[in-house]
Design a protein around this motif. Structure first.
Motif, PDB file in Angstrom:
ATOM      1  N   ASN A 125       0.758  -1.320  -0.048  1.00 24.83           N
ATOM      2  CA  ASN A 125      -0.093   0.028   0.012  1.00 24.83           C
ATOM      3  C   ASN A 125       0.878   1.113   0.104  1.00 24.83           C
ATOM      4  OD1 ASN A 125      -2.381  -1.202  -0.058  1.00 24.83           O
ATOM      5  ND2 ASN A 125      -2.779  -1.389   2.250  1.00 24.83           N
ATOM      6  N   ILE A 126       0.298   2.429  -0.809  1.00 20.65           N
ATOM      7  CA  ILE A 126       1.240   3.495  -0.836  1.00 20.65           C
ATOM      8  C   ILE A 126       0.222   4.710  -0.409  1.00 20.65           C
ATOM      9  CG2 ILE A 126       2.129   5.061  -2.499  1.00 20.65           C
ATOM     10  CD1 ILE A 126       2.887   2.548  -4.025  1.00 20.65           C
ATOM     11  N   VAL A 127       0.817   5.637   0.425  1.00 17.95           N
ATOM     12  CA  VAL A 127       0.034   7.002   0.700  1.00 17.95           C
ATOM     13  C   VAL A 127       1.167   8.015   0.644  1.00 17.95           C
ATOM     14  CG1 VAL A 127      -1.304   8.162   2.386  1.00 17.95           C
ATOM     15  CG2 VAL A 127      -1.303   5.530   2.370  1.00 17.95           C
ATOM     16  N   ILE A 128       0.700   8.838  -0.190  1.00 17.51           N
ATOM     17  CA  ILE A 128       1.638  10.121  -0.180  1.00 17.51           C
ATOM     18  C   ILE A 128       0.833  11.364  -0.512  1.00 17.51           C
ATOM     19  CG2 ILE A 128       3.365   8.721  -1.710  1.00 17.51           C
ATOM     20  CD1 ILE A 128       2.261  10.369  -4.365  1.00 17.51           C
ATOM     21  N   GLY A 129       1.428  12.481  -0.543  1.00 15.04           N
ATOM     22  CA  GLY A 129       1.126  13.918  -0.594  1.00 15.04           C
ATOM     23  C   GLY A 129       1.721  14.464  -1.956  1.00 15.04           C
ATOM     24  N   ILE A 151       5.686   5.774  -8.581  1.00 10.93           N
ATOM     25  CA  ILE A 151       5.849   5.804  -6.943  1.00 10.93           C
ATOM     26  C   ILE A 151       5.873   4.431  -6.548  1.00 10.93           C
ATOM     27  CG2 ILE A 151       5.380   8.078  -6.080  1.00 10.93           C
ATOM     28  CD1 ILE A 151       2.548   7.012  -5.277  1.00 10.93           C
ATOM     29  N   LYS A 152       6.778   3.826  -5.475  1.00  7.09           N
ATOM     30  CA  LYS A 152       6.700   2.664  -5.097  1.00  7.09           C
ATOM     31  C   LYS A 152       6.534   2.366  -3.566  1.00  7.09           C
ATOM     32  CE  LYS A 152      10.572   1.540  -8.238  1.00  7.09           C
ATOM     33  NZ  LYS A 152      12.117   1.415  -8.603  1.00  7.09           N
ATOM     34  N   PRO A 153       6.122   1.368  -2.734  1.00  7.63           N
ATOM     35  CA  PRO A 153       5.890   1.328  -1.636  1.00  7.63           C
ATOM     36  C   PRO A 153       6.784   2.087  -0.589  1.00  7.63           C
ATOM     37  CG  PRO A 153       5.435  -0.800  -2.571  1.00  7.63           C
ATOM     38  CD  PRO A 153       6.282   0.214  -3.524  1.00  7.63           C
ATOM     39  N   GLU A 154       8.101   2.023  -0.882  1.00  6.11           N
ATOM     40  CA  GLU A 154       9.381   2.552  -0.147  1.00  6.11           C
ATOM     41  C   GLU A 154       9.013   4.034   0.002  1.00  6.11           C
ATOM     42  OE1 GLU A 154      11.555   0.936  -3.301  1.00  6.11           O
ATOM     43  OE2 GLU A 154       9.714   0.415  -2.450  1.00  6.11           O
ATOM     44  N   ASP A 155       8.209   4.652  -1.035  1.00  7.40           N
ATOM     45  CA  ASP A 155       8.095   5.982  -1.007  1.00  7.40           C
ATOM     46  C   ASP A 155       6.924   6.494  -0.218  1.00  7.40           C
ATOM     47  OD1 ASP A 155       9.834   6.581  -3.279  1.00  7.40           O
ATOM     48  OD2 ASP A 155       8.584   5.811  -4.819  1.00  7.40           O
ATOM     49  N   SER A 156       6.138   5.615   0.196  1.00  6.29           N
ATOM     50  CA  SER A 156       5.077   5.974   1.016  1.00  6.29           C
ATOM     51  C   SER A 156       5.494   6.746   2.185  1.00  6.29           C
ATOM     52  CB  SER A 156       4.313   4.590   1.573  1.00  6.29           C
ATOM     53  OG  SER A 156       2.984   4.785   2.018  1.00  6.29           O
ATOM     54  N   GLY A 157       4.364   7.630   2.586  1.00  2.69           N
ATOM     55  CA  GLY A 157       4.489   8.658   3.734  1.00  2.69           C
ATOM     56  C   GLY A 157       5.028   9.811   3.359  1.00  2.69           C
TER      57      GLY A 157
END
Length: 237
Positions: free
Chosen positions: A176-180, A219-225
């Protein structure tokens, strides 16, 4: 595999462009276009849904309106900077309870309560990308000009919510990925009264969305947040 997209604020300048963009993508099966006003789209793929952060009943009816279908991408393209009652503050003397309440409600409380309501559908999905439109002025370290107390603070609070939500959702599924996303300075109703003072590039909503979609795709999971600008660079907290 085809995916379902949910766009909040689909009647706004940027939300509308996101809706039109994903309508052209072949791997998108359905687009749920949430907005306060019923907006007609000339596409069987797009399903308009009336939704308003200020009306509790639209929260309660939301899951039924989405037919309990899993959602793969959520884009929250809502935001408030000014209206007839509030304007960006030039001084601490201009801060009001009305302004703080309205901006935090639209920019922070509403979006997060929406995610809370959508959590059952998020858990059903194989993986989820959630994109919140934020703003560079929400960066504490980047604040060199001051002013705009309520807007800056609400976006900073949203950025903290993004980081915290990203941790929780990756405990559910690590993919899961969450970004601004900061959309840049866009010729929209939100920024129009302030564009005369801008000395850098002003984007059309279509240009802004084209840039953001490229970032969202890669974007990848490690980019999340994290929060990103339209070039894919991480914005300092």
């Amino acid at each position: 595999m085809k995916k379902n997209i949910l766009i909040v604020g689909a009647s706004g300048s940027i939300g509308h462009e996101f809706t039109k963009h994903y309508d052209l993508e072949r791997n998108v099966e359905k687009i749920f276009a949430l907005s306060r006003r019923n907006k007609d789209f000339d596409s069987k793929k797009i399903h308009p849904v009336i939704f308003d952060y200020n009306k509790d009943e639209t929260f309660e009816d939301l899951i039924d309106a989405l037919n309990n279908q899993p959602i793969n991408t959520i884009i929250i393209a809502t935001g408030l900077l000014h209206n007839k009652d509030v304007s960006p503050e030039k001084s601490v003397n201009n801060i009001s309870v009305l302004g703080l309440n309205q901006l935090f409600h639209v920019n922070v409380f509403g979006p997060m309560l929406l995610i809370k309501k959508l959590l059952p559908l998020i858990k059903q999905s194989t993986l989820v990308k959630i994109i919140f439109l934020t703003a560079r002025v929400g960066s504490i370290t980047d604040n060199k000009l001051g002013g705009w107390y309520s807007y800056r603070s609400s976006k900073a609070a949203l950025n903290m919510m993004i980081r915290t939500l990203s941790i929780e959702l990756q405990r559910i599924k690590k993919e899961n990925i969450v970004i601004g996303m900061h959309p840049g300075t866009v010729d929209s109703n939100l920024s129009k009264p302030f564009l005369k003072n801008v000395n850098h590039q002003i984007l059309s909503p279509k240009e802004s969305v084209a840039h953001m979609v490229k970032v969202i795709h890669r974007i990848k999971p490690e980019d999340s947040g994290n929060c990103f600008d339209i070039k894919g660079n991480v914005i300092d907290p």
